[in-house]
Design an enzyme around this catalytic site. Structure first.
Site, PDB file in Angstrom:
ATOM      1  N   LYS A   5       1.382  -1.153  -0.045  1.00  0.00           N
ATOM      2  CA  LYS A   5      -0.282   0.164  -0.331  1.00  0.00           C
ATOM      3  C   LYS A   5       1.123   1.223   0.149  1.00  0.00           C
ATOM      4  CE  LYS A   5      -3.363   2.533   2.828  1.00  0.00           C
ATOM      5  NZ  LYS A   5      -4.470   2.333   3.415  1.00  0.00           N
ATOM      6  N   LYS A  49      -2.637  -1.428  -3.657  1.00  0.00           N
ATOM      7  CA  LYS A  49      -3.172  -0.691  -3.162  1.00  0.00           C
ATOM      8  C   LYS A  49      -2.049   0.486  -3.474  1.00  0.00           C
ATOM      9  CE  LYS A  49      -6.313   1.573  -0.059  1.00  0.00           C
ATOM     10  NZ  LYS A  49      -6.457   2.103   1.104  1.00  0.00           N
TER      11      LYS A  49
HETATM   12  C1  PBG Z   1      -6.883   3.046   5.415  1.00  0.00           C
HETATM   13  C2  PBG Z   1      -7.397   3.789   4.008  1.00  0.00           C
HETATM   14  C3  PBG Z   1      -7.742   4.123   3.020  1.00  0.00           C
HETATM   15  C4  PBG Z   1      -8.138   3.952   2.217  1.00  0.00           C
HETATM   16  C5  PBG Z   1      -8.876   2.109   2.783  1.00  0.00           C
HETATM   17  N1  PBG Z   1      -8.189   2.022   3.712  1.00  0.00           N
HETATM   18  C6  PBG Z   1      -7.095   5.246   2.808  1.00  0.00           C
HETATM   19  C7  PBG Z   1      -5.154   5.532   3.944  1.00  0.00           C
HETATM   20  O1  PBG Z   1      -4.522   4.855   4.193  1.00  0.00           O
HETATM   21  O2  PBG Z   1      -5.887   6.671   3.863  1.00  0.00           O
HETATM   22  C8  PBG Z   1      -8.492   4.091   0.766  1.00  0.00           C
HETATM   23  C9  PBG Z   1      -9.625   3.968   0.115  1.00  0.00           C
HETATM   24  C10 PBG Z   1      -9.969   4.680  -1.195  1.00  0.00           C
HETATM   25  O3  PBG Z   1      -9.343   5.536  -1.992  1.00  0.00           O
HETATM   26  O4  PBG Z   1     -10.767   4.494  -1.619  1.00  0.00           O
HETATM   27  N2  PBG Z   1      -6.816   2.460   6.816  1.00  0.00           N
END
Ligand code: PBG
Length: 330
Positions: A201, A255
């Site tokens: 991520k 992601k």
């Molecule tokens: C954080 C989390 C995020 C998303 C899913 N879980 C955002 C971040 O890491 O700041 C993003 C999902 C999306 O943008 O659709 N635990």
């Protein structure tokens, strides 16, 4: 490459001349089984509260989330991923509401499982919806504490599984959390609870609209670069994945999605585990904005982007477009 003939004996266009032969020679196809539908939930009375930055996406009440689960079942979507919008009054610096077994997430999981037990439920493990500083972990003097956060995340995963979640999905990027969650689940007899690790991520601008959706945009102080990965890195993603696999991850998630197809492809090739991509909020918003301007055709771009994930090697995609895609796929 085993391609030997050359022009004019070889004419690649021969295989594109009509629909039936294009269908016959297609290498990758998207089907409804590839979809995980991401939804936002809230505990207000309104069934739908539109998210301005994500046209067509609304925060759903628990009742509406249960209806969405039924809809997923009818559409043949195998699983739903739920993300909570937590009332500001319930947020604090340690994200205590994340451990409330009667809180929004667990309540929604129970209601959705009641409505459609045949639909898989995946729940995010991270503290950002629950903390007043918007970080995924515990914050101390400007630093995110790793091991202390892992303890809380482990408890969070346990209450989610007790409520009926099938897959817990740690999205926090703390070190060691997959192993800690696996042993805690096993110790309590939840051997069948699955872990989909957000193994790779990245710290990304593509999450902007999500932070509005879950109400953490205003709260967030600083950024997440001390725990989410640098977008310049590939080898680091392989090390992250290797650790999560060794700690017991069943499935892997990359992601954001569309800008990270090289990572999807490499993760799948090197580890061979079920691998998913997350078409995140910013990707959704960009498509919707271009559609609203008449610059791209929505149906075509949705199917094209989702199929691109499959072509890169993903086994499936987490997407806000899942219901739409399932309808298009028929
Ligand atoms: C954080 C989390 C995020 C998303 C899913 N879980 C955002 C971040 O890491 O700041 C993003 C999902 C999306 O943008 O659709 N635990």
């Amino acid at each position: 490459m085993k391609y030997t003939a050359s022009y004019p004996a070889a004419r690649p266009r021969r295989l594109r001349q009509s629909d039936w032969v294009r269908r016959l020679t297609r290498e990758h196809r998207l089907c409804r089984d590839d979809l995980i539908w991401s939804i936002i939930i809230h505990d207000g009375a309104d069934d739908e509260v539109p998210v301005a930055a994500m046209p067509g996406v609304a925060r759903l009440s628990v009742r509406a989330a249960a209806a969405a689960a039924k809809r997923a079942s009818k559409l043949g979507i195998p699983a739903i991923a739920i993300f909570p919008y937590i009332d500001g009054a319930k947020k604090d610096s340690s994200g205590r509401e994340a451990l409330n077994p009667e809180g929004l997430v667990c309540t929604a999981v129970r209601a959705m499982k009641d409505a459609a037990p045949e639909v898989g439920l995946m729940v995010d493990v991270a503290l950002d919806p629950f903390t007043d500083h918007g970080h995924d972990g515990l914050l101390h003097e400007g630093r995110i504490l790793n091991d202390e956060t892992v303890k809380v995340l482990t408890e969070q995963a346990l209450i989610q599984v007790r409520a009926g979640a099938d897959i817990v999905a740690p999205s926090d990027m703390m070190d060691g959390r997959v192993g800690a969650i696996r042993s805690a689940l096993d110790a309590e007899g939840h051997q069948d609870a699955m872990i989909m690790s957000y193994a790779a991520k990245y710290a990304s601008a593509f999450y902007g609209p999500y932070r509005e959706a879950i109400g953490s945009a205003k709260a967030l102080t600083g950024d997440k670069r001390t725990y989410q990965m640098d977008f310049g890195n590939t080898d680091e993603a392989m090390r992250e994945v290797a650790l999560d696999v060794s700690e017991g991850a069943d499935m892997l998630l990359v992601k954001p999605g569309i800008a990270y197809l090289d990572i999807v492809s490499r993760v799948k090739a090197e580890f061979g585990l079920p691998t998913y991509a997350f078409q995140v909020s910013g990707e959704y918003a960009m498509i919707k904005a271009a559609v609203a301007n008449g610059w791209v055709e929505e149906d075509r771009i949705v199917l094209e982007t989702l199929t691109a994930f499959k072509r890169a090697g993903a086994d499936g995609v987490v997407t806000y477009f899942a219901a739409k895609a399932a309808e298009l796929l028929g």
